[in-house]
Design an enzyme around this catalytic site. Structure first.
Site, PDB file in Angstrom:
ATOM      1  N   HIS A   9      -2.493   1.808  -7.961  1.00  0.00           N
ATOM      2  CA  HIS A   9      -1.333   0.983  -8.309  1.00  0.00           C
ATOM      3  C   HIS A   9      -1.378  -0.309  -7.510  1.00  0.00           C
ATOM      4  O   HIS A   9      -2.109  -0.442  -6.520  1.00  0.00           O
ATOM      5  CB  HIS A   9      -0.016   1.732  -8.044  1.00  0.00           C
ATOM      6  CG  HIS A   9       0.292   1.970  -6.585  1.00  0.00           C
ATOM      7  ND1 HIS A   9       0.758   0.994  -5.740  1.00  0.00           N
ATOM      8  CD2 HIS A   9       0.201   3.100  -5.830  1.00  0.00           C
ATOM      9  CE1 HIS A   9       0.951   1.496  -4.531  1.00  0.00           C
ATOM     10  NE2 HIS A   9       0.610   2.775  -4.557  1.00  0.00           N
ATOM     11  N   CYS A  10      -0.605  -1.282  -7.941  1.00  0.00           N
ATOM     12  CA  CYS A  10      -0.400  -2.513  -7.179  1.00  0.00           C
ATOM     13  C   CYS A  10       1.095  -2.616  -6.928  1.00  0.00           C
ATOM     14  O   CYS A  10       1.670  -1.767  -6.259  1.00  0.00           O
ATOM     15  CB  CYS A  10      -0.976  -3.719  -7.899  1.00  0.00           C
ATOM     16  SG  CYS A  10      -0.558  -3.856  -9.658  1.00  0.00           S
ATOM     17  N   SER A  11       1.758  -3.631  -7.474  1.00  0.00           N
ATOM     18  CA  SER A  11       3.214  -3.708  -7.348  1.00  0.00           C
ATOM     19  C   SER A  11       3.883  -3.024  -8.533  1.00  0.00           C
ATOM     20  O   SER A  11       4.441  -1.948  -8.414  1.00  0.00           O
ATOM     21  CB  SER A  11       3.660  -5.164  -7.215  1.00  0.00           C
ATOM     22  OG  SER A  11       3.191  -5.723  -6.006  1.00  0.00           O
TER      23      SER A  11
END
Length: 753
Positions: free
Chosen positions: A340-342
């Site tokens: 995931h990232c943001s």
């Protein structure tokens, strides 16, 4: 508004071409006055930056400079201020539309070939997951209907795959702990060991260090869908991949988000990849545009120092490193990866897609790549409309001041030469870049534009270059996809997620971009492809892992040669020149170095002496720092003295460079009759009803020569000025992007948006 201007001069790669300019509802069309009757078509959404320079008594014209998102650069010179202003205002009105309903996709009529196919249903998520074994050979995963009406997560697809041991009630609670309810969902199952790639958004940890028992149970269920193989030395260390830099992830806790507290996820290990956010990537590409910005008025190569300072190749390398880490963890260590990232729709899509290309040869075929884009980008909610700026912004239309109008887009030999050597902006140019433009309700959208999908395609290009016989598709397949990302000719990349496209009924109102690629599939086949090298889905030979340090410029997409884009550096990405070449360049610099006592202008060489193109280019670079400032103070006097030499030098460069590289951004239509839009419909040209296939030559330069790489025109509407040529096919302009450096005055936007 205006629909036609006569006696306009187009400048492209330093070559001046007289003709007539037409403005239709969806295209700018320039028609040459020459016997060839060539036409250049530019669709409005692909124009990234338009600058108008006022009339100058010094040059005798007013200029309109256009930079396109596919890295095509054009300048139009007008004989009077009135026409220039009218065209500028018309372009802004036609490009800055209030909503997607005004885009070309909803007015485009396909040609006969595309009318035979309908690829809106080319991707079936259930069949794709069945191909991986879900519901057939693998019982540990199931398809959930929790998001069937998009109420659970509006940015996720209808079809989600989760562990069979996790009921929907747990998903409901887990969704409250993930940003925008983007829970972990299956992307890929590796056929060798059934290990998986799952994707999600950041957890809502916050300053209070919140936790969720349901989220922890959910992720643990993902990581226990397989067992450690009973082989000597085998180990399983499941991975949570946070694509962000560590500081960015920690800073998100102040906004109520953050990253997993691994005290609560002791069954896994976490790694930060350090991939920068959309604002950094946007600025990086803007610096690349700055290095190329004078490609309209001069044929000289880009500023290599600016190319290196852009950090673009470094960002590509970082993304590749992260994807390689994920792929190797799955393939060699029999481990699961959650990424995931943001919000999980930018860097997450890049990493998940690339890792799947490494691991599965299916995604290295044309059909598989289409499936991958549909699954990881379109279905999972990459915000194409927001990242690509399809509706344009009035902030991208700039009117330079009268002062800067005398120094910017002049097409005289003096100005062409001085602009190239002015790698650093003069004070007047900086004022020009920031002035004018007005405000718009769409202006804020520039803050969220970013070349995320462009970066992904660039990474795939690096794979093609390192493994040229392992891909069914070729480089031009990627380049055409990048063009249609911005052209808005098809409905596939419109809007921000699957729900928005369904609500807008896009599949019934527009064509799918896959129509274009499917009917032309043979044109995109890689002749070096050897499918036998991938010995079955479960064979170890089917996996490829690139060298993340072996990164080069995707020079074709910039319309340049590899040599022009090469950057000489002592360390890091981009070192492509040999030490011998460096020494030769230094000798040239020493030979033509301007003495400090004579900084009024560059040392002039006799015009009778024959110098190589490289030598002249190096002279321009070497003398920049010594005389640029003094030239700005006395440019007019110096120009009068140097104009004979510069004129001959400019002519020499144009003639010697004309056939060096292929310019990718412009299509030229050969026709035998004039084109005149209907006066009753100023912005909708009357099109004939002859057969749909017309011909388009793809020019290597601004001259009349065309290459044998003739392609199919995307705009297959019939045109009275187009002469049908049997056996030839069309492709409208490939053009390439630049959001002007005006982003520097925008405040930093938190990653959670």
């Amino acid at each position: 508004m205006i629909n036609q201007v006569n006696d306009v001069e187009m400048v492209r790669r330093g070559v001046h071409t007289p003709g007539t300019l037409h403005l239709t509802t969806h295209h700018l069309i320039f028609r040459e006055n020459a016997v060839s009757n060539k036409e250049v078509w530019v669709c409005y959404p692909i124009m990234a930056y338009v600058e108008r320079r006022p009339f100058s008594a010094f040059t005798g014209f007013s200029a309109l400079r256009i930079r396109c998102r596919d890295f095509a650069f054009l300048s139009f010179n007008f004989n009077n201020e009135r026409d220039s202003k009218a065209v500028f205002d018309t372009l802004m009105a036609l490009a800055c539309v209030p909503c997607a309903d005004h885009l070309y996709a909803f007015y485009y009529h396909p040609g006969s070939a595309e009318r035979t196919v309908n690829t809106w249903n080319i991707y079936d998520p259930v069949k794709e997951f069945q191909r991986m074994g879900v519901g057939t050979t693998i019982k540990s995963w199931r398809v959930t209907t929790i998001n069937e009406d998009y109420q659970f997560c509006p940015t996720y697809p209808r079809v989600l795959v989760v562990p069979a041991s996790v009921p929907d009630s747990v998903l409901t609670y887990a969704g409250r702990y993930r940003s925008k309810a983007r829970i972990p969902t299956l992307s890929y199952i590796h056929p060798l060991n059934n290990c998986t790639i799952t994707r999600c958004s950041q957890p809502l940890v916050g300053l209070k260090q919140n936790r969720s028992a349901q989220d922890e149970r959910f992720i643990n269920a993902i990581f226990t869908t397989t067992k450690v193989p009973n082989t000597y030395g085998a180990s399983q260390e499941n991975l949570i991949v946070d694509a962000r830099p560590t500081t960015n992830a920690i800073a998100q806790t102040a906004l109520g988000a953050g990253s997993e507290n691994m005290e609560n996820y002791k069954f896994a290990r976490k790694v930060y990849l350090g991939i920068d956010n959309i604002h950094v990537m946007r600025e990086s590409l803007n610096k690349v545009y700055e290095a190329l910005k004078d490609s309209d008025i001069t044929p000289l190569p880009p500023n290599r120092e600016l190319l290196h300072k852009s950090g673009w190749l470094k960002h590509i390398s970082t993304v590749m490193e992260g994807a390689v880490l994920m792929g190797k963890r799955i393939h060699y260590f029999h481990s699961h990866v959650l990424v995931h990232c943001s919000d999980g729709w930018d860097r997450t899509a890049q990493l998940s897609s690339l890792a799947q290309i490494f691991l599965d040869p299916y995604f290295r075929t044309i059909d598989g790549f289409i499936t991958l884009v549909e699954k990881e980008w379109l279905a999972c909610g990459h915000r194409f409309a927001e990242r690509c700026g399809h509706l344009s912004s009035e902030k991208s239309f700039v009117q330079a001041s009268d002062k800067s109008g005398n120094t910017g887009s002049q097409s005289t030999a003096h100005q062409a030469f001085s602009n190239v050597m002015s790698a650093a902006k003069s004070a007047a140019e900086k004022a020009s870049a920031g002035g004018g433009g007005g405000s718009s309700s769409h202006g804020a959208s520039l803050k969220y534009t970013a070349p995320i999908f462009h970066q992904f395609l660039d990474c795939v290009y690096q794979l093609l270059r390192q493994f040229p016989d392992r891909f069914e598709y070729q480089e031009r397949f990627l380049r055409r996809m990048l063009y249609h990302l911005y052209s808005c000719q098809y409905g596939t990349f419109l809007y921000n997620n699957e729900k928005e496209r369904i609500d807008a009924n896009v599949s019934q109102r527009a064509q799918s971009v896959w129509d274009y690629f499917v009917v032309r599939k043979r044109e995109f086949i890689n002749p070096r492809y050897v499918p036998d090298l991938d010995q079955g889905d479960r064979g170890a030979d089917a996996v490829i892992f690139p060298d993340p340090k072996n990164i080069r410029w995707w020079h074709e997409v910039f319309g340049r040669s590899e040599e022009e884009m090469s950057v000489v550096t002592l360390n890091g990405i981009g070192s492509t020149a040999s030490a011998q070449a460096v020494v030769q360049n230094r000798r040239r610099l020493q030979q033509y170095q301007q003495p400090k006592s004579q900084q009024q202008g560059p040392q002039l060489m006799p015009t009778s002496q024959s110098h190589s193109y490289d030598s002249l280019r190096d002279v321009a670079s070497s003398t920049l720092s010594s005389w640029a400032s003094s030239m700005a103070a006395s440019s007019n006097a110096w120009a009068n003295a140097a104009s004979p030499y510069i004129a001959s030098s400019s002519a020499y460069l144009s003639s010697s460079y004309a056939d060096a590289v292929e310019q990718p951004g412009l299509n030229e239509i050969h026709s035998s009759s004039a084109y005149h839009p209907s006066p009753k419909s100023a912005f909708s040209p009357t099109l004939s009803t002859t057969d749909s296939d017309v011909s388009l030559g793809f020019s290597r330069s601004s001259q009349s020569t065309t290459t044998t790489d003739e392609r199919e025109l995307e705009d297959t509407q019939e045109h009275p000025a187009i002469e049908k040529l049997a056996g030839m096919s069309l492709d409208p302009l490939d053009s390439y992007s630049l959001t002007h450096g005006g982003n520097s005055d925008e405040a930093y936007i938190p990653e959670t948006q």
